[in-house]
Write an enzyme that holds these catalytic residues in place. Structure first.
Site, PDB file in Angstrom:
ATOM      1  N   GLU A 291      58.483  53.994  41.622  1.00 43.93           N
ATOM      2  CA  GLU A 291      58.021  52.748  41.020  1.00 43.93           C
ATOM      3  C   GLU A 291      59.100  51.967  40.294  1.00 43.93           C
ATOM      4  OE1 GLU A 291      56.282  55.583  40.820  1.00 43.93           O
ATOM      5  OE2 GLU A 291      54.354  55.188  41.771  1.00 43.93           O
TER       6      GLU A 291
ATOM      7  N   HIS B 274      44.416  57.808  35.348  1.00 43.93           N
ATOM      8  CA  HIS B 274      44.097  56.871  36.428  1.00 43.93           C
ATOM      9  C   HIS B 274      42.941  55.942  36.059  1.00 43.93           C
ATOM     10  CE1 HIS B 274      46.696  59.247  39.014  1.00 43.93           C
ATOM     11  NE2 HIS B 274      46.480  58.433  40.021  1.00 43.93           N
TER      12      HIS B 274
END
Ligand SMILES: Cc1ncc(C[n+]2csc(CCOP(=O)(O)OP(=O)(O)O)c2C)c(N)n1
Lengths: 331, 346
Positions: free
Chosen positions: A60, A129
């Site tokens: 990322e 998440h």
């Protein structure tokens, strides 16, 4: 008008903009053939090929850095960050690099990139998440932040985000990908910094972001049955924020609740409430109330997770009490 | 670096495995497979919510490595963490309770599948952030060295996770400081829906070697091979010869997660069948056990049956177990600190 899902709306926005502008491209994990785990990008690789819909390794900070560099030098990258929680991984590239180029260069450099990602709990995905981290990016000057609340909003805001010359973070609600709404066939864009009055009312203003717009609308229906008239407003972008529309509404209704799914502590709701208190103080009959997600990491257990997010019933309850003249405080 | 305290942990001696060891390794592998079969069923039946990733097919990796560790040795785990959890000594009941969000779960229902861990056996936790535990594992090894403790930490991660920069930052420090950590890369050929060769340039072991870390690439379907190498490396770590890097070639039988059903666009049914039929770690080890006369087919069948029964009971137990009280929702956000230690001069 035809109805399409939020997922299809985003897909259409991306496809239209990529057709319009050959310098646009998509970068992210499993965006090509897989079309992301939420399948939002399905089919784009067939039209634009793997040169413009690029699968990256799980890196990322690396691929957000690449996007910053590509944007600085003439391309318009759209980065797909699979879960909003991964914003933490890319903070340096987004906040130290992308957000500051325009200012540090005295206006000579710009970073026209879009980071699209998501927010939202109640999917039983656990604490890593499920987060709604819009406040982290909204805090950084140089970044714009859009929070679509329906398929219609998602398409119009995405198209504006791609054409904007600044780094824009656009955060969709994971629970809303399959929600349908009327979306015109013909092209439209939704300008940044223009709030949407979803419903007119006279007793209290409910300001909601993202899926909290639905929560506010549901609360307004509950209140209507009791003779309380609630105005519901969706700011659409939290940076820039359409203060005028919010202030106008609050001056009319004299009460307000701000609802967002980020944690309440030091959150978006605190910022908006504070601006209303500062700029509409003499019109208010009660302090502006904040309602955010509980200040706890999002628990997995369904019985606990559901407690953490604002619900229409709790919004209605607070609105009822505010309208009855009770002094209530944010939890 | 100074050694402040010397606490010797009980270490397994480095002799070759005996009958009990073999049977325990077999049992542990079957326990993982059976756990996953039940978890899958719970999910498909709509009794379990959220995201979950099955470890089936990779059992020899977790068991081969964890059997070389003591309870004092630590592991860090991944989003595919049920197998590591079982292999490190967890029991079925508390694991199923966690999967169903019940109070008796290892994390009181707060963690769920992606954050499951039996802390009492040195499991520092499953981690839903790919690469998220590499710093934790290396930090645990740094603590061991700093405090003069002789435990070893194993960092489990997938081939996809080798793309994260954090791995290179921590391997650099682990090598510089000689830390007792083993980086165990479970190379199952895929990173979500993408083949490893599309996301990893060059050789995976060469990356560790660039830091001067001794690296191995081995068959992850051979539990004895994995165990043998692990025992050696653990002993060498205790002897201050770490860190090490091991790439274990393995395969996951299910999709990336339970919802990943239509996967033919990224891997063929033929490939899946080939691994299941010809390279299954359990079938392979079972054949060997019988061949060596360590167990008869009947004994093995009885063992399998017993494990199935245990799982069935644990599932029923977990289904009947209570959810956490709603008051737990804002408990455990912060750890408590003994006020006395906050007094100046304490
Ligand atoms: C930082 C981060 N990026 C992306 C993801 C989404 N994700 C979860 S598992 C996974 C693939 C991991 O592949 P690998 O490391 O090879 O492990 P495997 O699933 O094969 O066991 C991805 C991309 C994540 N959880 N965390």
């Amino acid at each position: 008008m035809r109805e399409i899902t939020l997922s299809q709306a985003v897909n259409e926005a991306l496809a239209e903009e990529m057709r319009r502008d050959p310098t646009t491209f998509i970068l992210g994990e499993d965006v090509a053939e897989a079309g992301t785990p939420f399948k939002v990008l399905s089919g784009l690789v067939e039209e634009f090929g793997t040169e413009r819909v690029i699968d990256t390794p799980i890196s990322e900070p690396g691929f957000v850095g690449l996007a910053v560099g590509a944007a600085l030098t003439g391309a318009r990258p759209i980065v797909d960050l699979m879960f909003g929680d991964f914003i933490y991984l890319v903070m340096d590239q987004l906040c130290n690099q992308a957000a500051k180029q325009q200012y540090m260069s005295g206006g000579k450099l710009s970073v026209p990139m879009v980071l699209r990602t998501n927010l939202g709990a109640t999917r039983r995905s656990g604490a890593q998440h499920s987060q709604s981290l819009q406040v982290l990016v909204a805090h950084i000057p140089g970044l714009k932040v859009a929070l679509p609340s329906s398929a219609y909003e998602a398409k119009g805001l995405m198209k504006t985000a791609i054409r904007d010359n600044n780094p824009v973070v656009i955060i969709e609600d994971k629970l809303m990908y399959q929600d349908k709404a009327p979306v015109p066939e013909e092209e439209y864009l939704i300008p940044f910094g223009e709030a949407n009055i979803k419903r007119e009312g006279s007793d209290i203003t409910l300001i909601g972001t993202s899926s909290m717009v639905q929560v506010a609308e549901e609360a307004a229906r509950i209140l209507e049955a009791e003779g309380i008239s609630a105005e519901v407003i969706d700011p659409r972008t939290i940076v820039p924020l359409d203060e005028d529309t919010l202030l106008k509404s609050v001056r009319k209704t004299s009460r307000a609740i701000v609802i967002d799914e980020g944690h309440q502590n030091y959150g978006i709701t605190g910022e908006i409430a504070s601006r209303l208190n500062e700029k509409a103080f003499y019109y208010l009959d009660a302090p502006v109330l904040r309602m955010g997600a509980m200040d706890v990491p999002v628990p997995f257990s369904p019985v606990l997770e559901d407690l953490t997010v604002p619900t229409p019933e709790r919004v209605a309850e607070n609105a009822r009490r505010l309208c009855a003249g009770e002094m209530i405080h944010a939890a | 670096m100074t050694s402040k305290t010397k606490t010797k942990t009980k270490t397994k001696t480095n002799t070759s495995p005996n009958k009990d060891d073999y049977l325990r390794m077999y049992t542990q592998m079957v326990r993982i497979r059976t756990f996953e079969d039940n978890a899958n069923q719970l999910y498909l039946a709509g009794k379990m919510q959220g995201l979950t990733h099955m470890y089936s097919g990779e059992e020899a990796v977790a068991v081969g490595i964890c059997e070389a560790l003591t309870d004092n040795d630590r592991i860090t785990s991944t989003h595919r963490g049920h197998g590591h959890c079982v292999a490190k000594g967890a029991n079925y009941k508390q694991m199923f309770c966690e999967l169903l969000g019940k109070q008796e779960g290892y994390c009181r229902g707060k963690g769920g599948s992606m954050h499951i861990a039996d802390q009492s056996h040195g499991n520092l936790g499953a981690n839903a952030i790919v690469g998220g535990s590499m710093g934790i594992a290396t930090g645990s090894a740094l603590r061991a060295k700093l405090l003069g403790q002789d435990d070893v930490t194993v960092c489990f991660f997938g081939d996809g996770a080798t793309a994260q920069g954090l791995l290179y930052e921590v391997m650099n420090m682990a090598a510089l400081w000689n830390l007792p950590v083993i980086y165990a890369c479970e190379n199952n050929g895929y990173s979500e829906y993408t083949k490893t060769e599309e996301i990893a340039a060059g050789s995976i072991t060469a990356r560790a070697e660039a830091f001067g870390i001794e690296a191995f690439s081995i068959d992850g379907q051979d539990v004895l091979g994995v165990n043998e190498l692990s025992k050696k490396l653990v002993a060498r770590c205790r002897n201050n010869e770490g860190p090490f890097f091991v790439e274990l070639m393995t395969y996951r039988y299910h999709g990336h997660h339970v919802g990943d059903i239509n996967r033919e666009y990224y891997r063929s049914k033929k490939e899946e069948a080939d691994w299941k039929e010809n390279r299954d770690p359990i079938i392979r080890f079972r054949g060997w056990l019988v061949e060596q006369g360590i167990a008869t087919e009947e004994e093995i069948e009885a063992l399998n049956e017993q494990i199935k029964q245990d799982a069935k009971e644990a599932v029923a137990y977990a289904e009947a177990a209570a959810y956490p009280d709603v008051a737990e929702v804002d408990m455990h956000v912060y750890a408590e600190t003994d006020p006395a230690t906050l007094q100046a001069g304490h």
